[in-house]
Design a protein around this motif. Structure first.
Motif, mmCIF file in Angstrom:
data_model
loop_
_atom_site.group_PDB
_atom_site.id
_atom_site.type_symbol
_atom_site.label_atom_id
_atom_site.label_comp_id
_atom_site.label_asym_id
_atom_site.label_seq_id
_atom_site.Cartn_x
_atom_site.Cartn_y
_atom_site.Cartn_z
ATOM 1 N N MET A 181 0.832 -1.210 0.000
ATOM 2 C CA MET A 181 0.000 0.000 0.000
ATOM 3 C C MET A 181 0.865 1.259 0.000
ATOM 4 O O MET A 181 0.542 2.246 -0.681
ATOM 5 N N GLN A 182 1.957 1.238 0.716
ATOM 6 C CA GLN A 182 2.841 2.394 0.732
ATOM 7 C C GLN A 182 3.430 2.655 -0.647
ATOM 8 O O GLN A 182 3.570 3.812 -1.064
ATOM 9 N N LEU A 183 3.746 1.604 -1.365
ATOM 10 C CA LEU A 183 4.284 1.751 -2.717
ATOM 11 C C LEU A 183 3.216 2.272 -3.673
ATOM 12 O O LEU A 183 3.493 3.140 -4.520
ATOM 13 N N VAL A 184 1.997 1.751 -3.555
ATOM 14 C CA VAL A 184 0.902 2.219 -4.403
ATOM 15 C C VAL A 184 0.647 3.703 -4.142
ATOM 16 O O VAL A 184 0.409 4.485 -5.073
ATOM 17 N N ALA A 185 0.702 4.111 -2.888
ATOM 18 C CA ALA A 185 0.426 5.495 -2.519
ATOM 19 C C ALA A 185 1.454 6.474 -3.078
ATOM 20 O O ALA A 185 1.177 7.673 -3.179
ATOM 21 N N GLU A 186 2.621 5.976 -3.462
ATOM 22 C CA GLU A 186 3.622 6.851 -4.077
ATOM 23 C C GLU A 186 3.162 7.353 -5.441
ATOM 24 O O GLU A 186 3.693 8.351 -5.952
ATOM 25 N N CYS A 187 2.182 6.679 -6.022
ATOM 26 C CA CYS A 187 1.601 7.128 -7.295
ATOM 27 C C CYS A 187 0.552 8.187 -6.969
ATOM 28 O O CYS A 187 -0.515 7.871 -6.406
ATOM 29 N N GLU A 188 0.816 9.419 -7.298
ATOM 30 C CA GLU A 188 -0.015 10.528 -6.844
ATOM 31 C C GLU A 188 -1.381 10.588 -7.512
ATOM 32 O O GLU A 188 -2.245 11.362 -7.080
ATOM 33 N N ASN A 189 -1.598 9.774 -8.536
ATOM 34 C CA ASN A 189 -2.907 9.733 -9.195
ATOM 35 C C ASN A 189 -3.843 8.727 -8.535
ATOM 36 O O ASN A 189 -4.973 8.538 -8.994
#
Length: 275
Positions: A181-189
């Motif tokens: 989830m932390q990695l996904v959240a790095e995608c600002e879209n």
């Protein structure tokens, strides 16, 4: 303004709604706007986004019709066959229903863990961007790795993760879910809905403390500008009430500034879905 970014309506059908297991028997009945109107009045909710619960075009038509008759339905997340070779034509036709803001596929029900990365599905997501539609991502934690690869392919597409990607709260599993989830959240879209948690916990014995580690993670990872309050009504009724969900969310975010709280409780949904 408070906007419920995620709720459902249906006329119960045991075949169409076979996903409603025996443990969820309390919601084996019709749920329509008249059932929600008094709840919203009591809880001071101004409007909602009605989300599909069945993968048919008639489901989207059903929600569009309800929205035309119901002032508090501010937007619809429908279903369309994103793998159809005529997807552009299908979206062009649907674009005349201005209340439809985006689409969702029930990916959590797909046996292929990499369903999101199928060529035909990716073509469909590309087509969404041509019409400025959003896309709701509904997955289980074991599908999050493909989500990460998926969202990176479309940096301009507006995505929102439904129900925090349904972490296994009841079992206490956290680390693997949190890492991806932390990695996904790095995608600002990509945004995330604060929704659906009480039904991932123990239906009868959950407490707000059971939910807080998961809520803390997404607050830190996505920030107050990419979190959307959602009730998941009427599914939430198998583990509590609408009031329980709203109170749990408001109690959790009361440490934030008034501006940040307003974003989570409504402004972010308005901006994400262009309500």
């Amino acid at each position: 303004m408070i906007i419920d970014s995620h709720q459902h309506f249906w006329v119960y059908n045991p075949i169409k709604h076979s996903w409603i297991a025996d443990s969820m028997a309390a919601i084996r009945k019709d749920f329509l706007p008249a059932d929600l109107k008094a709840i919203y009045a009591d809880q001071q909710v101004d409007g909602c986004v009605a989300v599909q619960a069945d993968q048919t075009n008639s489901e989207t038509d059903f929600l569009v019709k309800l929205a035309a008759e119901t002032s508090f339905i501010r937007g619809v997340v429908g279903w369309v066959d994103l793998q159809n070779s005529n997807i552009e034509e299908l979206l062009e036709k649907r674009s005349h229903d201005k209340i439809v803001k985006g689409f969702r596929h029930i990916v959590q029900g797909e046996s292929d863990p990499n369903f999101l990365l199928r060529k035909e599905f990716l073509t469909g997501i590309t087509a969404l961007g041509h019409f400025d539609y959003t896309y709701d991502i509904l997955v289980f934690p074991h599908q999050l790795v493909s989500v990460l690869e998926f969202v990176k392919k479309f940096p301009q597409q507006k995505f929102v993760l439904d129900h925090l990607a349904k972490p296994y709260v009841k079992d206490g599993f956290y680390e693997g879910w949190a890492a991806v989830m932390q990695l996904v959240a790095e995608c600002e879209n990509v945004s995330c809905k604060l929704s659906g948690l009480i039904t991932e916990a123990d239906y009868k014995y959950w407490t707000s403390q059971d939910l807080h580690p998961y809520m803390e993670l997404v607050l830190e990872a996505f920030g107050p500008s990419r979190l959307l309050f959602g009730s998941d009504w009427p599914v939430c009724l198998v583990a509590g009430t609408f009031a329980d969900v709203k109170r749990t969310t408001e109690d959790f975010i009361n440490k934030l500034s008034e501006d940040e709280q307003q974003k989570i409780m409504g402004i972010n949904a308005i901006n994400f879905y262009n309500l």
